[in-house]
Design an enzyme around this catalytic site. Structure first.
Site, mmCIF file in Angstrom:
data_model
loop_
_atom_site.group_PDB
_atom_site.id
_atom_site.type_symbol
_atom_site.label_atom_id
_atom_site.label_comp_id
_atom_site.label_asym_id
_atom_site.label_seq_id
_atom_site.Cartn_x
_atom_site.Cartn_y
_atom_site.Cartn_z
ATOM 1 C CB ALA A 65 -21.455 -11.958 -23.412
ATOM 2 N N GLY A 108 -18.808 -12.428 -19.078
ATOM 3 C CA GLY A 108 -19.042 -11.423 -19.499
ATOM 4 C C GLY A 108 -20.251 -11.317 -18.068
ATOM 5 C CD GLU A 111 -15.700 -10.795 -18.962
ATOM 6 O OE1 GLU A 111 -16.362 -11.095 -19.996
ATOM 7 O OE2 GLU A 111 -14.179 -10.945 -19.318
ATOM 8 C CD GLU A 131 -15.470 -16.233 -20.790
ATOM 9 O OE1 GLU A 131 -15.829 -17.129 -19.753
ATOM 10 O OE2 GLU A 131 -16.443 -14.873 -20.631
HETATM 11 N N1 CO8 Z 1 -26.739 -16.712 -23.621
HETATM 12 C C1 CO8 Z 1 -27.949 -16.847 -23.962
HETATM 13 N N2 CO8 Z 1 -28.748 -17.484 -23.445
HETATM 14 C C2 CO8 Z 1 -28.341 -18.759 -22.377
HETATM 15 C C3 CO8 Z 1 -27.317 -17.912 -21.773
HETATM 16 C C4 CO8 Z 1 -26.342 -17.101 -22.317
HETATM 17 N N3 CO8 Z 1 -24.902 -17.204 -21.917
HETATM 18 N N4 CO8 Z 1 -26.787 -18.736 -20.344
HETATM 19 C C5 CO8 Z 1 -28.475 -19.393 -20.618
HETATM 20 N N5 CO8 Z 1 -28.868 -19.246 -21.239
HETATM 21 C C6 CO8 Z 1 -30.429 -19.206 -21.624
HETATM 22 C C7 CO8 Z 1 -30.488 -20.788 -21.983
HETATM 23 O O1 CO8 Z 1 -30.048 -20.567 -23.881
HETATM 24 C C8 CO8 Z 1 -32.245 -21.074 -21.787
HETATM 25 O O2 CO8 Z 1 -32.707 -20.563 -23.027
HETATM 26 P P1 CO8 Z 1 -34.387 -21.198 -23.858
HETATM 27 O O3 CO8 Z 1 -34.605 -21.956 -22.350
HETATM 28 O O4 CO8 Z 1 -34.456 -20.599 -25.263
HETATM 29 O O5 CO8 Z 1 -33.308 -23.339 -23.875
HETATM 30 C C9 CO8 Z 1 -31.695 -20.033 -20.659
HETATM 31 O O6 CO8 Z 1 -30.954 -18.960 -20.508
HETATM 32 C C10 CO8 Z 1 -32.418 -21.149 -19.420
HETATM 33 O O7 CO8 Z 1 -30.590 -21.657 -19.754
HETATM 34 P P2 CO8 Z 1 -30.704 -23.202 -19.153
HETATM 35 O O8 CO8 Z 1 -31.832 -24.022 -19.496
HETATM 36 O O9 CO8 Z 1 -29.059 -23.593 -19.607
HETATM 37 O O10 CO8 Z 1 -30.490 -23.939 -17.362
HETATM 38 P P3 CO8 Z 1 -29.869 -24.404 -16.933
HETATM 39 O O11 CO8 Z 1 -30.194 -23.852 -15.131
HETATM 40 O O12 CO8 Z 1 -29.562 -25.963 -17.508
HETATM 41 O O13 CO8 Z 1 -28.312 -24.148 -16.726
HETATM 42 C C11 CO8 Z 1 -26.387 -22.430 -17.012
HETATM 43 C C12 CO8 Z 1 -28.199 -22.645 -16.468
HETATM 44 C C13 CO8 Z 1 -24.953 -23.880 -16.592
HETATM 45 C C14 CO8 Z 1 -25.950 -20.970 -16.137
HETATM 46 C C15 CO8 Z 1 -26.193 -22.476 -18.780
HETATM 47 O O14 CO8 Z 1 -28.030 -21.840 -19.017
HETATM 48 C C16 CO8 Z 1 -25.260 -22.288 -19.196
HETATM 49 O O15 CO8 Z 1 -24.164 -22.942 -19.396
HETATM 50 N N6 CO8 Z 1 -25.157 -20.594 -19.881
HETATM 51 C C17 CO8 Z 1 -24.521 -20.314 -20.429
HETATM 52 C C18 CO8 Z 1 -22.382 -19.954 -19.707
HETATM 53 C C19 CO8 Z 1 -21.965 -19.539 -20.253
HETATM 54 O O16 CO8 Z 1 -21.449 -20.936 -21.215
HETATM 55 N N7 CO8 Z 1 -21.522 -18.004 -20.259
HETATM 56 C C20 CO8 Z 1 -21.106 -18.098 -20.874
HETATM 57 C C21 CO8 Z 1 -20.700 -17.110 -22.725
HETATM 58 S S1 CO8 Z 1 -19.639 -16.356 -23.299
HETATM 59 C C22 CO8 Z 1 -18.960 -14.753 -22.583
HETATM 60 O O17 CO8 Z 1 -19.706 -14.310 -21.266
HETATM 61 C C23 CO8 Z 1 -17.450 -13.938 -22.960
HETATM 62 C C24 CO8 Z 1 -17.791 -12.892 -22.674
HETATM 63 C C25 CO8 Z 1 -17.146 -11.422 -23.886
HETATM 64 C C26 CO8 Z 1 -18.616 -10.413 -24.103
HETATM 65 C C27 CO8 Z 1 -18.873 -10.671 -25.178
HETATM 66 C C28 CO8 Z 1 -19.572 -9.257 -26.339
HETATM 67 C C29 CO8 Z 1 -20.236 -9.042 -27.467
#
Ligand code: CO8
Length: 257
Positions: A65, A108, A111, A131
């Site tokens: 998400a 998400g 999911e 998460e």
């Molecule tokens: N949300 C927003 N932006 C994201 C997300 C995300 N989940 N994942 C990646 N991005 C963005 C980064 O901020 C980055 O943006 P920018 O270039 O502007 O800084 C861009 O995508 C590229 O990401 P990275 O530079 O971090 O890329 P890496 O290759 O270094 O890393 C990862 C890749 C490991 C996937 C890393 O991006 C990461 O850890 N992302 C977050 C993963 C995460 O925690 N996901 C769970 C989110 S919570 C969730 O899903 C709850 C579900 C419930 C739904 C809720 C609805 C309201």
């Protein structure tokens, strides 16, 4: 047919939805979920579409998400918005749904894949529920789907630790269907979708409902649904066609009526 956060097209009776926020690794915001669900419902109603396929790009199916959108939420804003209610509509889609996963399917994003009936993944794809590292937990069905797929102990281990799950591990635990080389994911997903699109469409839907009942209901209730659906199948021309084709030693041609 494209929308703000998804690309949409049709190919050989397959309705394809591609998540399209590549700069954010296809992070799913509320608008994107609405677009995905609207499009799935539209495909479900379109006669010529037999299978629905959801994919991302090479780097990510979806990395979760959208954290930026979520970070200012409060319990009351969430209660009012009820952002997960729309996800429940995915479970009501009657046609077969396939997720084709390359790269990350996290939070998400995982999911969304788990809401689909079948999951094809690249052998180097990464699944997981990170998460807990954000101080929250899965909210769009992750605890339920993963537990049903791999059992309580393994699901708790993965969701508590929040560690990445390799595609091989996901396959081993029965969470996904198939893994292939990354460059073959789309091809394999389309091949499987084509195979399904040649099956009797009414049977596909009736089987989906019966299998769903096996997860959600008691054995007795599930068997009743199976039996009812078996009888309903005999109302279709395709039942006639399938059995006649067998007798005539030719391949059946199913019309979905
Ligand atoms: N949300 C927003 N932006 C994201 C997300 C995300 N989940 N994942 C990646 N991005 C963005 C980064 O901020 C980055 O943006 P920018 O270039 O502007 O800084 C861009 O995508 C590229 O990401 P990275 O530079 O971090 O890329 P890496 O290759 O270094 O890393 C990862 C890749 C490991 C996937 C890393 O991006 C990461 O850890 N992302 C977050 C993963 C995460 O925690 N996901 C769970 C989110 S919570 C969730 O899903 C709850 C579900 C419930 C739904 C809720 C609805 C309201």
């Amino acid at each position: 047919m494209n929308k703000e956060h998804i690309n949409v097209w049709e190919e050989d009776r397959i309705g394809i939805i591609q998540l399209n926020r590549p700069k954010a690794l296809n992070a799913i915001n509320r608008k994107m979920v609405d677009e995905i669900v609207d499009q799935m419902q539209a495909f479900d109603q379109e006669d010529q579409i037999r299978v629905i396929l959801i994919k991302g790009d090479n780097r990510a199916f979806a990395a979760g998400a959208d954290i930026e959108e979520m970070m200012e939420e409060t319990p009351l804003s969430l209660e009012l918005l009820d952002p997960f209610a729309v996800w429940d509509k995915i479970s009501l889609i009657k046609k077969p749904t396939i997720a084709a996963v390359n790269g990350f399917a996290l939070g998400g994003g995982f999911e969304l894949a788990l809401h689909c009936d079948l999951i094809i993944a690249a052998e180097d794809a990464t699944f997981g529920f990170p998460e807990i590292k954000l101080g929250v937990m899965p909210g769009a069905g992750g605890t339920q789907f993963l537990t049903k797929a791999m059992g309580r102990r393994k699901a708790l281990e993965w969701i508590w630790l929040g560690e990445p799950m390799s595609a091989r591990e996901a396959l081993h635990y029965g969470v996904i269907n198939r893994i292939v080389a990354p460059e073959l994911v789309d091809e394999e997903a389309i091949r499987l979708a084509r195979q399904l699109s040649n099956q009797a469409p009414i049977s596909l839907r009736l089987i989906k409902e019966a299998v769903q009942a096996a997860e959600d209901q008691s054995l007795l209730e599930g068997k009743k649904i199976e039996r009812k659906n078996f009888y309903v199948a005999f109302a279709s021309e395709d039942q006639n066609e399938g059995m006649r084709a067998f007798k005539e030693k030719r391949p059946p041609h199913f019309k979905g009526v």
